[in-house]
Every structure is written in structure tokens, then in C-alpha cells.
Design a protein around this motif. Structure first.
Motif, short mmCIF file in Angstrom:
data_model
loop_
_atom_site.label_atom_id
_atom_site.label_comp_id
_atom_site.label_asym_id
_atom_site.label_seq_id
_atom_site.Cartn_x
_atom_site.Cartn_y
_atom_site.Cartn_z
N ALA A 285 -9.68 -4.07 1.88
CA ALA A 285 -9.64 -5.50 2.19
C ALA A 285 -9.43 -5.73 3.69
N ALA A 286 -8.56 -4.91 4.30
CA ALA A 286 -8.34 -5.04 5.74
C ALA A 286 -9.60 -4.69 6.52
N LEU A 287 -10.32 -3.65 6.08
CA LEU A 287 -11.54 -3.25 6.79
C LEU A 287 -12.64 -4.29 6.67
N LEU A 288 -12.62 -5.09 5.58
CA LEU A 288 -13.63 -6.14 5.45
C LEU A 288 -13.62 -7.11 6.62
N ALA A 289 -12.44 -7.28 7.22
CA ALA A 289 -12.34 -8.21 8.35
C ALA A 289 -13.11 -7.70 9.56
N ILE A 290 -13.35 -6.37 9.64
CA ILE A 290 -14.16 -5.84 10.73
C ILE A 290 -15.63 -6.13 10.47
N ALA A 291 -16.05 -5.96 9.20
CA ALA A 291 -17.46 -6.19 8.87
C ALA A 291 -17.81 -7.68 8.91
N ALA A 292 -16.92 -8.54 8.43
CA ALA A 292 -17.18 -9.98 8.41
C ALA A 292 -16.61 -10.61 9.67
N SER A 293 -17.49 -11.09 10.53
CA SER A 293 -17.03 -11.70 11.77
C SER A 293 -16.34 -13.03 11.49
N PRO A 294 -15.47 -13.49 12.42
CA PRO A 294 -14.83 -14.80 12.21
C PRO A 294 -15.82 -15.94 12.02
N LEU A 295 -16.99 -15.86 12.66
CA LEU A 295 -17.97 -16.94 12.50
C LEU A 295 -18.54 -16.96 11.08
N VAL A 296 -18.74 -15.78 10.48
CA VAL A 296 -19.21 -15.73 9.09
C VAL A 296 -18.14 -16.29 8.16
N LEU A 297 -16.87 -15.88 8.37
CA LEU A 297 -15.78 -16.42 7.56
C LEU A 297 -15.64 -17.92 7.79
N GLY A 298 -15.82 -18.35 9.04
CA GLY A 298 -15.75 -19.77 9.34
C GLY A 298 -16.82 -20.57 8.63
N THR A 299 -18.02 -20.00 8.54
CA THR A 299 -19.10 -20.66 7.82
C THR A 299 -18.73 -20.84 6.35
N GLY A 300 -18.14 -19.80 5.76
CA GLY A 300 -17.71 -19.91 4.36
C GLY A 300 -16.67 -21.00 4.16
N LEU A 301 -15.70 -21.07 5.08
CA LEU A 301 -14.68 -22.12 4.97
C LEU A 301 -15.27 -23.50 5.22
N PHE A 302 -16.24 -23.59 6.13
CA PHE A 302 -16.91 -24.87 6.39
C PHE A 302 -17.57 -25.37 5.10
N VAL A 303 -18.27 -24.46 4.40
CA VAL A 303 -18.93 -24.83 3.14
C VAL A 303 -17.90 -25.26 2.10
N LEU A 304 -16.76 -24.56 2.05
CA LEU A 304 -15.73 -24.89 1.06
C LEU A 304 -15.08 -26.24 1.34
N ALA B 284 0.82 -1.21 0.00
CA ALA B 284 0.00 0.00 0.00
C ALA B 284 0.86 1.26 0.00
N THR B 285 2.06 1.19 0.58
CA THR B 285 2.94 2.35 0.65
C THR B 285 3.70 2.56 -0.67
N LEU B 286 4.22 1.49 -1.25
CA LEU B 286 5.07 1.61 -2.43
C LEU B 286 4.27 1.67 -3.72
N ARG B 287 3.03 1.19 -3.71
CA ARG B 287 2.19 1.20 -4.91
C ARG B 287 0.91 1.96 -4.58
N SER B 288 0.91 3.25 -4.86
CA SER B 288 -0.19 4.12 -4.42
C SER B 288 -1.53 3.69 -5.00
N GLY B 289 -1.52 3.12 -6.20
CA GLY B 289 -2.78 2.69 -6.80
C GLY B 289 -3.45 1.56 -6.05
N LEU B 290 -2.67 0.80 -5.25
CA LEU B 290 -3.23 -0.31 -4.49
C LEU B 290 -3.60 0.07 -3.07
N ALA B 291 -3.32 1.29 -2.64
CA ALA B 291 -3.51 1.66 -1.23
C ALA B 291 -4.96 1.49 -0.79
N HIS B 292 -5.90 2.07 -1.54
CA HIS B 292 -7.30 2.01 -1.13
C HIS B 292 -7.86 0.59 -1.19
#
Length: 470
Positions: free
Chosen positions: A329-348, A316-324
């Protein structure tokens, strides 16, 4: 999760009840956390006393405390056989129940009151000292100071703090599992857990996960947009001195606010220590094996957090086009709880392998994902400063790769990386979410083992294990 959501049957009345309860308890948790934090933060901003810095640091402890430890401490104080009900019985009053909506909200206030207090306290400290000096020179009273200086700051800080607590409370699985759980006190996360573990209805679990994702994602987006400038202008960085609130009544109110908050936040921790010490030496072997698994999961999770955070912050620092995109992507981890992500992995994983065989690796990975947003906020500003201050010189000297990281980056990143590692290890050690979804009896971590001991009414062993985890 989204592709597996089965919307053919729609939502059942029980699902709608879980959605309503999730929203109501999160709203009440955020409301009470904010309302109670205001007098505490104001008192800490106005008063200077011995050990004030230590008290402010201790106020942050419950936010990082493992959920099962905090719940055990709250039960020791507010439970059916707790200290509070013992006092009520001594005076002939009816005991109170901590289970259901009351207990869930109480636990969330315990966890989030320190966080909101720190946020609001920082808002008070951000008001330039010159504004209070001007107010004192004009001779305006406490009410006018509150109206013209403190209310505008609160209108800026409180909406974001409210929404942060709302998001945290909607994704709090362990609190609902232990203190809620009845038909009238089931959250969306608990309904997801029941759909996977007891009904094995992966389509319904995925549908509920998608609803949870939309709910928390919307609140997180609003939280990012409500922050605005306080309009106080710049100051001269003088030491903050308060001339308001010097009378006997304001002093008494501030003292009461600080004492009540301290007792409320510290008494459950003291209860865990006092009840756990006699049982610490005689813990069963299952607890020690669970401790070893928790340490292993925490170690792997911490290494993953550091690796992902360094890679993402560097890109994000060296490639300004990728910063946002990277920050998003990092903020998505706040919106998606571990249990929701766990459910997705369980299905996979389910078509290919028994999910319980992957319980510990999946727990480590998802705990790492959930911690990356916190680590990014600590590491990325430092990485940007390193590149701004030393990037051109390093490039001129052709200093790249491991040599640049060892000589330029690592010495300056040591403190934020150490902070991120501590956060990652603490949150991973105390997590009871993903492991409850995947674990079999042979792969329990320490928080899950404490929950099982409490469910078996082995409260002495649970107290010792809670102290060990703390």
C-alpha cells in the motif's frame, strides 16, 4: 479513477502524443541522469579532498528543492534572458531555448542527477576494500579494474537507478507545466490537468489517469525486481583505499567531472539567491498569505505522515501477516502520482461540494500520502529492531500503550521520525500539483503563487518569492 475512466471515445491523437512525449522525455531524462552520474560518482569514490563530505551532502539539495525554485534558477541560467544566452549573444551565437523537450529533460537531469550519483556512489563504496587491494597486488591497470570490479557493480545498480528516475520523470507535473506545455511538449499529467481545469472532461481525465497509473506502476514493479547481488562476497570492513586512477590524466578527468557537476547543480541555486535578495523586502501581500497557507498545509501534512507511518510500521511489525500488504500500500503512492490521486478525489467530491473549497485539506492529505513511502523506509527498519531487541522484555513487564511508546519506542524512533518530518515538510511546502488542480485565486500556496507571478511576467516578485520558498 478506474471506475470513472471513459473509454467510449478512446484516445485522441493529442492523447497519444502526450503518452509518447511522456515516455520519450522520461527515457531521455533517466538515460542522461545515469550517464552523467557515472563519472561524478566514480570521481567522488576515488578522491579524498577537503570538504568532500559537505559536497556530497550538497549534491542532495536539488532532489528536495521545491520544483518552482529550481525552475526559476534554471531559467536564470539557461532561459532566453539567462546567463548562458547572454554569453552566446556576446560572441555572436544564436540563443538557445529551454522550452519544450530540451528544457523538460534538462530540469529532470538537474533534479535526479544528485539522486543517481548518491546511488551509484554507494554502489562503489559497497565493493569490499579487499578487492581493490587484490587488484593492486596483481598489478592490473585502470581498464582491468573498471572491467572486472566496477562494471559488474554498475550492471547491478544502474537498471534500478534508471527506472527510479523514469518513474519520477513520468509524474513530474510542475516541470511540464512551466517548461513544456505546447502541443508537442505535453505530458500525461499535463493533459489530465487540462482535461479537468479547462475542458472539465472528468471521464477523459480519469482515462488518462488510469494510463498514467499503469505506466508508472509497471516501471515501479520492474524497478523492484531488477536489484540483484553484486557477487563480490563479504569484506572485512577495512577503510576503502584506491590504488587505481593515480595518474595525471585520471586525476584531471575526475576533477573536471566534480567541478562540472558542482557548477551545474549549484549555479541555479546561486542565481535564485542573487536575483531574489533585492526583491525579498518588497513582496506583495498575496505572497505572504500564500506563505502562511503553505506553512499550514506543510504542518498538517507532516503530522499526517508521522501518524500514518507510525501506525503502518507498528502494524507491519507486530502482525507479520499484514507486513506485505501494508508495504505494498505504501509503494502504491510511488506509482500513483498526487495528480492522479487528486483526479480521483475531484471525481468523488464534485457531486457533493465545490472542489475548490477543499483545496488546502486535499493538498495536505495527498502530499502526506506521497511522502509515506520515504518515511516508511526510514521508520520501519528501526521499529522492527526495537521489537526484536526489546519487545519480549516490554511484554514481560506488561509495558503497553502510551507508556511503552514513551519509554521504549520514542527515544529510538526520534531520529528517523525527525528525518521523516523534515522530508514531509519540505516536499509539501514545494509541491505544485494537487493545488493547481483544486485551487481558486483565494487558496493559492506559495509555489502556485510563484507560478502565477511568472505567468504575469512579474519576475522580480517571483524571484523574491522563490528565495523565500527556498
Amino acid at each position: 479513477v478506474l471506475l470513472s475512466a471513459d473509454s467510449g471515445r478512446g484516445l485522441t491523437p493529442a492523447d497519444w502524443a502526450a503518452i509518447r512525449f511522456t515516455v520519450v522525455q522520461a527515457f531521455l531524462s533517466a538515460l542522461f541522469s545515469v550517464l552523467l552520474a557515472i563519472p561524478v560518482a566514480r570521481a567522488l569514490a576515488r578522491r579524498r579532498f577537503a570538504l568532500r563530505g559537505l559536497l556530497v551532502s550538497l549534491l542532495g539539495a536539488p532532489f528536495l528543492l521545491p520544483t518552482m525554485v529550481a525552475i526559476f534558477g534554471l531559467l536564470a541560467i539557461f532561459g532566453r534572458s539567462g546567463v548562458l544566452n547572454d554569453v552566446f549573444r556576446a560572441f555572436g551565437a544564436a540563443p538557445v531555448s529551454i522550452y519544450g523537450l530540451t528544457g523538460v529533460v534538462l530540469a529532470h537531469v538537474f533534479f535526479n542527477l544528485p539522486l543517481v550519483t548518491r546511488l551509484v556512489l554507494q554502489g562503489w563504496l559497497d565493493i569490499p576494500a579487499e578487492r581493490f587491494r587484490l587488484a593492486a597486488s596483481l598489478g592490473i591497470g585502470n581498464g582491468a579494474v573498471f572491467r572486472h570490479l566496477e562494471v559488474p557493480m554498475l550492471l547491478r545498480v544502474l537498471p534500478g537507478a534508471f527506472l527510479i528516475v523514469f518513474v519520477i520523470s513520468t509524474t513530474s507535473f510542475a516541470v511540464a507545466l512551466t517548461l513544456g506545455g505546447g502541443p508537442r511538449a505535453t505530458t500525461i499529467e499535463l493533459a489530465i490537468y487540462q482535461a479537468v481545469r479547462f475542458e472539465f472532461d472528468l471521464g477523459r481525465a480519469a482515462l488518462l489517469s488510469a494510463i498514467q497509473l499503469v505506466l508508472t506502476g509497471a516501471a515501479a514493479l520492474v524497478a523492484l525486481r531488477v536489484a540483484r547481488d553484486g557477487g563480490f562476497g563479504a569484506g572485512l570492513d577495512r577503510q576503502l583505499r584506491r590504488w587505481d586512477g593515480q595518474g595525471a590524466v585520471p586525476r584531471m578527468l575526475d576533477t573536471v567531472a566534480i567541478l562540472v557537476a558542482t557548477v551545474f547543480l549549484m549555479s541555479p541555486l546561486l542565481a535564485v539567491i542573487l536575483s531574489g535578495l533585492p526583491h525579498l523586502a518588497g513582496l506583495p501581500d498575496a505572497v505572504w498569505w500564500a506563505t502562511g497557507r503553505s506553512l499550514l498545509v506543510a504542518l498538517v501534512s507532516t503530522l499526517l505522515v508521522l501518524a500514518m507511518t507510525l501506525a503502518m510500521a507498528r502494524a507491519a511489525t507486530l502482525r507479520s501477516g499484514l507486513a506485505h500488504p501494508i508495504e505494498g500500500a505504501a509503494l502504491l503512492a510511488i506509482a500513483a502520482s498526487p495528480l492522479v490521486l487528486g483526479t480521483g478525489l475531484f471525481v468523488l467530491f464534485f457531486p457533493f461540494v465545490e472542489p475548490s473549497r477543499l483545496a488546502l485539506p486535499v493538498t495536505a492529505v495527498l502530499n502526506a500520502i506521497a511522502t509515506v513511502p520515504f518515511a516508511m523506509r526510514a521508520v520501519m527498519p528501526v521499529y522492527q529492531k526495537i521489537e526484536s531487541d526489546h519487545g519480549r522484555l516490554a511484554a514481560h513487564l506488561d509495558l503497553t500503550g502510551w507508556a511503552r511508546f514513551r519509554l521504549v519506542d520514542l527515544p529510538r524512533l526520534r531520529r528517523p521520525l525527525g528525518f521523516s518530518a523534515g522530508i514531509a515538510a519540505a516536499l509539501s511546502m514545494g509541491d505544485l500539483g494537487v493545488i493547481a488542480l483544486f485551487a481558486d485565486p483565494q487558496s493559492a500556496t506559495l509555489p502556485l503563487q510563484i507560478y502565477r507571478l511568472m505567468g504575469a511576467y512579474r519576475m522580480g516578485d517571483a524571484a523574491g518569492a522563490a528565495l523565500l520558498l527556498m
